[in-house]
Design a protein around this motif. Structure first.
Motif, PDB file in Angstrom:
ATOM      1  N   SER A  20       0.903  -1.253   0.184  1.00  0.00           N
ATOM      2  CA  SER A  20      -0.052   0.033   0.023  1.00  0.00           C
ATOM      3  C   SER A  20       0.828   1.074  -0.001  1.00  0.00           C
ATOM      4  O   SER A  20       0.955   1.962  -1.079  1.00  0.00           O
ATOM      5  CB  SER A  20      -0.861  -0.047   1.389  1.00  0.00           C
ATOM      6  OG  SER A  20      -1.959  -0.729   1.018  1.00  0.00           O
ATOM      7  N   SER A  21       1.779   1.412   1.202  1.00  0.00           N
ATOM      8  CA  SER A  21       2.452   2.495   1.073  1.00  0.00           C
ATOM      9  C   SER A  21       3.616   2.189   1.715  1.00  0.00           C
ATOM     10  O   SER A  21       4.162   1.008   2.111  1.00  0.00           O
ATOM     11  CB  SER A  21       1.789   3.512   2.181  1.00  0.00           C
ATOM     12  OG  SER A  21       0.748   3.986   1.732  1.00  0.00           O
ATOM     13  N   PHE A  22       4.741   3.190   1.692  1.00  0.00           N
ATOM     14  CA  PHE A  22       6.106   2.884   2.238  1.00  0.00           C
ATOM     15  C   PHE A  22       5.923   2.482   3.758  1.00  0.00           C
ATOM     16  O   PHE A  22       6.483   1.504   4.026  1.00  0.00           O
ATOM     17  CB  PHE A  22       6.820   4.050   1.978  1.00  0.00           C
ATOM     18  CG  PHE A  22       8.262   3.932   2.356  1.00  0.00           C
ATOM     19  CD1 PHE A  22       9.154   3.295   1.169  1.00  0.00           C
ATOM     20  CD2 PHE A  22       8.978   4.370   3.468  1.00  0.00           C
ATOM     21  CE1 PHE A  22      10.459   3.006   1.576  1.00  0.00           C
ATOM     22  CE2 PHE A  22      10.225   3.970   3.667  1.00  0.00           C
ATOM     23  CZ  PHE A  22      11.073   3.479   2.905  1.00  0.00           C
ATOM     24  N   VAL A  44      16.718  -1.413   5.658  1.00  0.00           N
ATOM     25  CA  VAL A  44      15.275  -1.339   5.643  1.00  0.00           C
ATOM     26  C   VAL A  44      14.800  -0.342   4.779  1.00  0.00           C
ATOM     27  O   VAL A  44      13.604  -0.825   4.035  1.00  0.00           O
ATOM     28  CB  VAL A  44      14.707  -0.842   7.183  1.00  0.00           C
ATOM     29  CG1 VAL A  44      13.339  -0.756   7.315  1.00  0.00           C
ATOM     30  CG2 VAL A  44      15.400  -1.852   8.219  1.00  0.00           C
ATOM     31  N   ALA A  45      15.316   0.545   4.286  1.00  0.00           N
ATOM     32  CA  ALA A  45      14.742   1.639   3.574  1.00  0.00           C
ATOM     33  C   ALA A  45      14.810   1.027   2.223  1.00  0.00           C
ATOM     34  O   ALA A  45      13.943   0.987   1.304  1.00  0.00           O
ATOM     35  CB  ALA A  45      15.429   2.999   3.539  1.00  0.00           C
ATOM     36  N   TYR A  46      15.732   0.443   1.881  1.00  0.00           N
ATOM     37  CA  TYR A  46      15.972  -0.306   0.649  1.00  0.00           C
ATOM     38  C   TYR A  46      15.230  -1.410   0.310  1.00  0.00           C
ATOM     39  O   TYR A  46      14.494  -1.639  -0.633  1.00  0.00           O
ATOM     40  CB  TYR A  46      17.597  -0.732   0.495  1.00  0.00           C
ATOM     41  CG  TYR A  46      17.904  -1.363  -0.912  1.00  0.00           C
ATOM     42  CD1 TYR A  46      18.418  -0.592  -1.926  1.00  0.00           C
ATOM     43  CD2 TYR A  46      17.767  -2.578  -1.115  1.00  0.00           C
ATOM     44  CE1 TYR A  46      18.534  -1.110  -3.094  1.00  0.00           C
ATOM     45  CE2 TYR A  46      18.266  -3.159  -2.497  1.00  0.00           C
ATOM     46  CZ  TYR A  46      18.400  -2.349  -3.390  1.00  0.00           C
ATOM     47  OH  TYR A  46      18.691  -2.750  -4.574  1.00  0.00           O
ATOM     48  N   ARG A  52      16.770   5.564  -0.185  1.00  0.00           N
ATOM     49  CA  ARG A  52      17.028   6.949   0.458  1.00  0.00           C
ATOM     50  C   ARG A  52      16.130   7.329   1.182  1.00  0.00           C
ATOM     51  O   ARG A  52      16.031   8.516   1.790  1.00  0.00           O
ATOM     52  CB  ARG A  52      17.024   7.993  -0.758  1.00  0.00           C
ATOM     53  CG  ARG A  52      18.080   7.596  -1.724  1.00  0.00           C
ATOM     54  CD  ARG A  52      18.497   8.644  -2.731  1.00  0.00           C
ATOM     55  NE  ARG A  52      18.987   8.122  -3.687  1.00  0.00           N
ATOM     56  CZ  ARG A  52      18.385   7.552  -4.850  1.00  0.00           C
ATOM     57  NH1 ARG A  52      17.027   8.187  -4.968  1.00  0.00           N
ATOM     58  NH2 ARG A  52      19.051   7.075  -5.782  1.00  0.00           N
ATOM     59  N   ALA A  53      14.937   6.636   1.579  1.00  0.00           N
ATOM     60  CA  ALA A  53      14.034   6.905   2.667  1.00  0.00           C
ATOM     61  C   ALA A  53      14.306   6.698   4.047  1.00  0.00           C
ATOM     62  O   ALA A  53      13.576   6.555   4.767  1.00  0.00           O
ATOM     63  CB  ALA A  53      12.936   6.193   2.132  1.00  0.00           C
ATOM     64  N   TYR A  54      15.430   6.376   4.475  1.00  0.00           N
ATOM     65  CA  TYR A  54      16.018   5.931   5.553  1.00  0.00           C
ATOM     66  C   TYR A  54      15.317   7.085   6.562  1.00  0.00           C
ATOM     67  O   TYR A  54      15.158   6.868   7.871  1.00  0.00           O
ATOM     68  CB  TYR A  54      17.427   6.050   6.053  1.00  0.00           C
ATOM     69  CG  TYR A  54      18.365   6.850   4.818  1.00  0.00           C
ATOM     70  CD1 TYR A  54      19.050   6.341   3.975  1.00  0.00           C
ATOM     71  CD2 TYR A  54      18.391   8.384   5.296  1.00  0.00           C
ATOM     72  CE1 TYR A  54      19.772   6.991   3.037  1.00  0.00           C
ATOM     73  CE2 TYR A  54      19.126   9.215   4.444  1.00  0.00           C
ATOM     74  CZ  TYR A  54      19.743   8.632   3.453  1.00  0.00           C
ATOM     75  OH  TYR A  54      20.395   9.362   2.632  1.00  0.00           O
ATOM     76  N   ARG A  55      15.364   8.330   6.245  1.00  0.00           N
ATOM     77  CA  ARG A  55      14.609   9.376   6.923  1.00  0.00           C
ATOM     78  C   ARG A  55      13.082   9.005   7.477  1.00  0.00           C
ATOM     79  O   ARG A  55      12.610   9.154   8.582  1.00  0.00           O
ATOM     80  CB  ARG A  55      14.480  10.889   6.413  1.00  0.00           C
ATOM     81  CG  ARG A  55      16.112  11.213   6.335  1.00  0.00           C
ATOM     82  CD  ARG A  55      16.255  11.986   7.576  1.00  0.00           C
ATOM     83  NE  ARG A  55      17.391  12.855   7.504  1.00  0.00           N
ATOM     84  CZ  ARG A  55      17.619  14.070   7.721  1.00  0.00           C
ATOM     85  NH1 ARG A  55      16.430  14.514   8.318  1.00  0.00           N
ATOM     86  NH2 ARG A  55      18.604  14.486   7.551  1.00  0.00           N
ATOM     87  N   ALA A  56      12.444   8.506   6.407  1.00  0.00           N
ATOM     88  CA  ALA A  56      11.195   8.212   6.333  1.00  0.00           C
ATOM     89  C   ALA A  56      11.058   7.291   7.424  1.00  0.00           C
ATOM     90  O   ALA A  56      10.055   6.860   8.307  1.00  0.00           O
ATOM     91  CB  ALA A  56      10.501   8.131   5.070  1.00  0.00           C
TER      92      ALA A  56
END
Length: 101
Positions: A20-22, A44-46, A52-56
DNA sequence: GCGCTGACTGTCA
DNA sequence: ATGACAGCCAGCG
């Protein structure tokens, strides 16, 4: 020249599928982490579909604290435990306990 | 729909 | 080796 971490192209392609979503993806990935195994936010982001969503990832885990999600198995690339909803101190304890097994 | 925040990461000084 | 700065992503107000 600053070789930024950006690979150049948008690799936002899920290796498996997008539920559904990240956020949902991150949930799933973290939950799939085997006991005694720790992954970095980047990993995990990968896996979640955005290298590059490690922030998220941190943002999601931080606000969405779930008992089914061993966020304590997610550590920083520096080798630090990072943060934890219950307290980084507790995280370290759990990590050592699981790591010991 | 826009803007801010955040549990991060990588490079430079 | 340590400290500071900059950049990117998604969620939330």
């Amino acid at each position: 020249m600053k070789n930024y971490p950006r690979v150049g192209k948008r690799q936002g392609q899920p290796a498996f599928r997008i539920p559904s979503s990240f956020k949902n993806n991150v949930h799933k990935v973290v939950r799939q982490i085997p006991k005694g195994q720790v992954l970095t936010y980047k990993e995990v982001a990968y896996r979640a579909g955005s290298p590059r969503a490690y922030r998220a990832v941190g943002n999601i885990l931080n606000k969405n604290y779930d008992p089914n999600i061993p966020c304590h198995r997610v550590v920083r690339s520096d080798g630090k435990s990072g943060g934890y909803n219950r307290g980084s101190d507790k995280k370290k304890e759990i990590l050592e306990s699981e790591k010991a097994i």
